[in-house]
Design a protein around this motif. Structure first.
Motif, short mmCIF file in Angstrom:
data_model
loop_
_atom_site.label_atom_id
_atom_site.label_comp_id
_atom_site.label_asym_id
_atom_site.label_seq_id
_atom_site.Cartn_x
_atom_site.Cartn_y
_atom_site.Cartn_z
N ARG A 221 -22.67 -68.68 -26.56
CA ARG A 221 -24.09 -68.57 -26.91
C ARG A 221 -24.32 -67.56 -28.03
O ARG A 221 -25.46 -67.30 -28.40
CB ARG A 221 -24.91 -68.17 -25.68
CG ARG A 221 -24.90 -69.24 -24.58
CD ARG A 221 -25.73 -68.85 -23.36
NE ARG A 221 -27.13 -68.69 -23.70
CZ ARG A 221 -27.86 -67.60 -23.39
NH1 ARG A 221 -27.34 -66.58 -22.75
NH2 ARG A 221 -29.13 -67.54 -23.73
N LEU B 256 -24.71 -68.59 -16.51
CA LEU B 256 -24.42 -69.49 -17.63
C LEU B 256 -24.16 -70.87 -17.03
O LEU B 256 -23.44 -70.99 -16.05
CB LEU B 256 -23.17 -69.05 -18.39
CG LEU B 256 -23.29 -67.78 -19.21
CD1 LEU B 256 -21.90 -67.32 -19.66
CD2 LEU B 256 -24.20 -67.99 -20.41
N ASN C 101 -20.56 -65.43 -22.70
CA ASN C 101 -21.87 -65.49 -23.34
C ASN C 101 -21.73 -65.31 -24.86
O ASN C 101 -22.42 -65.97 -25.63
CB ASN C 101 -22.80 -64.42 -22.75
CG ASN C 101 -24.26 -64.75 -22.92
OD1 ASN C 101 -24.65 -65.90 -23.07
ND2 ASN C 101 -25.08 -63.71 -22.91
#
Length: 148
Positions: free
Chosen positions: A58, A67, A54
Protein backbone atom coordinates in the motif's frame (compact mmCIF):
# COMPACT_ATOMS: atom_id res chain seq x y z
CA UNK A 1 -30.63 -18.69 8.04
CA UNK A 2 -27.52 -20.83 7.69
CA UNK A 3 -24.12 -19.22 7.42
CA UNK A 4 -21.94 -19.74 4.34
CA UNK A 5 -19.31 -22.47 4.37
CA UNK A 6 -15.84 -21.37 5.38
CA UNK A 7 -12.43 -22.93 4.90
CA UNK A 8 -10.28 -21.14 7.48
CA UNK A 9 -6.53 -21.11 7.97
CA UNK A 10 -5.59 -19.36 11.23
CA UNK A 11 -1.91 -18.45 11.67
CA UNK A 12 -0.19 -16.79 14.62
CA UNK A 13 3.13 -15.21 13.68
CA UNK A 14 2.52 -13.12 16.82
CA UNK A 15 0.97 -15.43 19.44
CA UNK A 16 0.30 -12.79 22.14
CA UNK A 17 -3.51 -12.92 21.75
CA UNK A 18 -3.90 -16.54 20.69
CA UNK A 19 -6.08 -17.35 23.71
CA UNK A 20 -8.52 -14.57 22.70
CA UNK A 21 -8.83 -15.95 19.19
CA UNK A 22 -9.93 -19.58 19.31
CA UNK A 23 -10.66 -20.99 15.89
CA UNK A 24 -14.41 -21.38 16.51
CA UNK A 25 -14.81 -17.69 17.43
CA UNK A 26 -12.72 -16.43 14.52
CA UNK A 27 -14.74 -18.65 12.15
CA UNK A 28 -18.04 -17.39 13.61
CA UNK A 29 -17.05 -13.74 13.26
CA UNK A 30 -15.88 -14.19 9.66
CA UNK A 31 -18.85 -16.33 8.64
CA UNK A 32 -21.25 -13.68 9.96
CA UNK A 33 -19.87 -11.25 7.36
CA UNK A 34 -19.61 -13.69 4.45
CA UNK A 35 -22.27 -13.47 1.79
CA UNK A 36 -20.90 -16.47 -0.16
CA UNK A 37 -18.74 -19.46 0.77
CA UNK A 38 -15.20 -18.44 1.68
CA UNK A 39 -11.61 -19.59 1.78
CA UNK A 40 -9.96 -17.21 4.21
CA UNK A 41 -6.51 -17.17 5.77
CA UNK A 42 -6.13 -15.06 8.90
CA UNK A 43 -2.58 -14.23 9.94
CA UNK A 44 -1.92 -12.43 13.22
CA UNK A 45 1.38 -10.54 12.89
CA UNK A 46 3.67 -8.27 14.86
CA UNK A 47 4.25 -4.59 14.01
CA UNK A 48 7.37 -5.30 11.97
CA UNK A 49 5.61 -7.71 9.59
CA UNK A 50 2.50 -5.51 9.48
CA UNK A 51 4.59 -2.45 8.58
CA UNK A 52 6.54 -4.36 5.94
CA UNK A 53 3.36 -5.62 4.24
CA UNK A 54 1.65 -2.23 4.41
CA UNK A 55 4.73 -0.56 2.93
CA UNK A 56 5.11 -3.16 0.18
CA UNK A 57 1.47 -3.40 -0.89
CA UNK A 58 0.00 0.00 0.00
CA UNK A 59 3.12 2.24 0.03
CA UNK A 60 2.33 3.28 3.61
CA UNK A 61 5.23 3.03 6.03
CA UNK A 62 3.44 1.99 9.22
CA UNK A 63 1.69 -1.05 10.63
CA UNK A 64 -2.10 -0.88 10.29
CA UNK A 65 -4.81 -2.85 12.09
CA UNK A 66 -5.98 -5.07 9.20
CA UNK A 67 -4.84 -5.64 5.65
CA UNK A 68 -7.10 -7.49 3.24
CA UNK A 69 -5.74 -9.27 0.20
CA UNK A 70 -8.77 -10.31 -1.82
CA UNK A 71 -8.28 -12.72 -4.70
CA UNK A 72 -11.84 -13.58 -5.73
CA UNK A 73 -15.31 -12.37 -4.76
CA UNK A 74 -17.34 -15.20 -6.31
CA UNK A 75 -18.34 -17.96 -6.50
CA UNK A 76 -16.04 -18.32 -3.48
CA UNK A 77 -14.64 -15.41 -1.50
CA UNK A 78 -10.89 -16.03 -1.37
CA UNK A 79 -8.73 -13.73 0.75
CA UNK A 80 -5.93 -13.29 3.24
CA UNK A 81 -6.59 -11.10 6.28
CA UNK A 82 -3.48 -9.85 8.05
CA UNK A 83 -4.11 -8.40 11.50
CA UNK A 84 -1.42 -6.63 13.50
CA UNK A 85 -1.72 -7.66 17.14
CA UNK A 86 0.14 -4.61 18.49
CA UNK A 87 -2.01 -2.13 16.57
CA UNK A 88 -5.29 -3.84 17.51
CA UNK A 89 -4.22 -3.93 21.16
CA UNK A 90 -3.19 -0.26 21.15
CA UNK A 91 -6.42 0.86 19.43
CA UNK A 92 -8.57 -1.13 21.85
CA UNK A 93 -6.74 0.31 24.85
CA UNK A 94 -6.90 3.90 23.56
CA UNK A 95 -10.63 3.62 22.80
CA UNK A 96 -11.50 1.67 25.96
CA UNK A 97 -12.69 -1.31 23.91
CA UNK A 98 -12.75 -4.96 24.83
CA UNK A 99 -9.83 -6.53 22.94
CA UNK A 100 -11.83 -9.53 21.69
CA UNK A 101 -14.58 -7.20 20.45
CA UNK A 102 -12.03 -5.13 18.54
CA UNK A 103 -10.58 -8.28 16.96
CA UNK A 104 -14.11 -9.35 15.97
CA UNK A 105 -14.62 -5.93 14.38
CA UNK A 106 -11.34 -6.14 12.45
CA UNK A 107 -12.27 -9.61 11.17
CA UNK A 108 -15.74 -8.44 10.10
CA UNK A 109 -14.20 -5.33 8.51
CA UNK A 110 -11.57 -7.34 6.64
CA UNK A 111 -14.13 -9.91 5.49
CA UNK A 112 -16.31 -7.16 4.06
CA UNK A 113 -13.29 -5.76 2.21
CA UNK A 114 -12.65 -9.28 0.85
CA UNK A 115 -16.08 -9.10 -0.78
CA UNK A 116 -15.53 -5.72 -2.41
CA UNK A 117 -16.83 -3.37 0.27
CA UNK A 118 -14.78 -0.19 0.57
CA UNK A 119 -14.72 3.07 2.50
CA UNK A 120 -12.74 5.45 0.29
CA UNK A 121 -15.79 7.54 -0.67
CA UNK A 122 -18.34 8.89 1.82
CA UNK A 123 -21.27 6.90 0.43
CA UNK A 124 -19.20 3.68 0.39
CA UNK A 125 -18.03 4.34 3.95
CA UNK A 126 -21.59 4.89 5.18
CA UNK A 127 -22.73 1.62 3.58
CA UNK A 128 -19.78 -0.38 4.92
CA UNK A 129 -20.03 1.09 8.42
CA UNK A 130 -23.77 0.39 8.57
CA UNK A 131 -23.13 -3.24 7.59
CA UNK A 132 -20.35 -3.56 10.19
CA UNK A 133 -22.60 -2.09 12.89
CA UNK A 134 -25.40 -4.50 11.99
CA UNK A 135 -23.08 -7.52 12.01
CA UNK A 136 -21.30 -6.61 15.24
CA UNK A 137 -24.59 -6.12 17.07
CA UNK A 138 -25.91 -9.43 15.69
CA UNK A 139 -22.78 -11.05 17.15
CA UNK A 140 -23.59 -9.55 20.56
CA UNK A 141 -21.04 -6.71 20.49
CA UNK A 142 -21.62 -2.98 20.75
CA UNK A 143 -21.92 -0.88 17.60
CA UNK A 144 -18.28 0.01 16.83
CA UNK A 145 -19.31 3.37 15.36
CA UNK A 146 -21.85 4.46 17.98
CA UNK A 147 -19.31 6.19 20.23
CA UNK A 148 -17.91 8.42 17.48
Amino acid sequence: MSLPELSLSLQFADPRHKALLPRHKVARWIRSALELPGEITVRIVDAEEGRQLNREFRSKDYATNVLTFDYSHEPVVTADLVICAEVVEREAKEAGLDLAAHYAHMLVHGTLHAQGYDHEEDDEAACMEARESELMQALGFADPYAAR
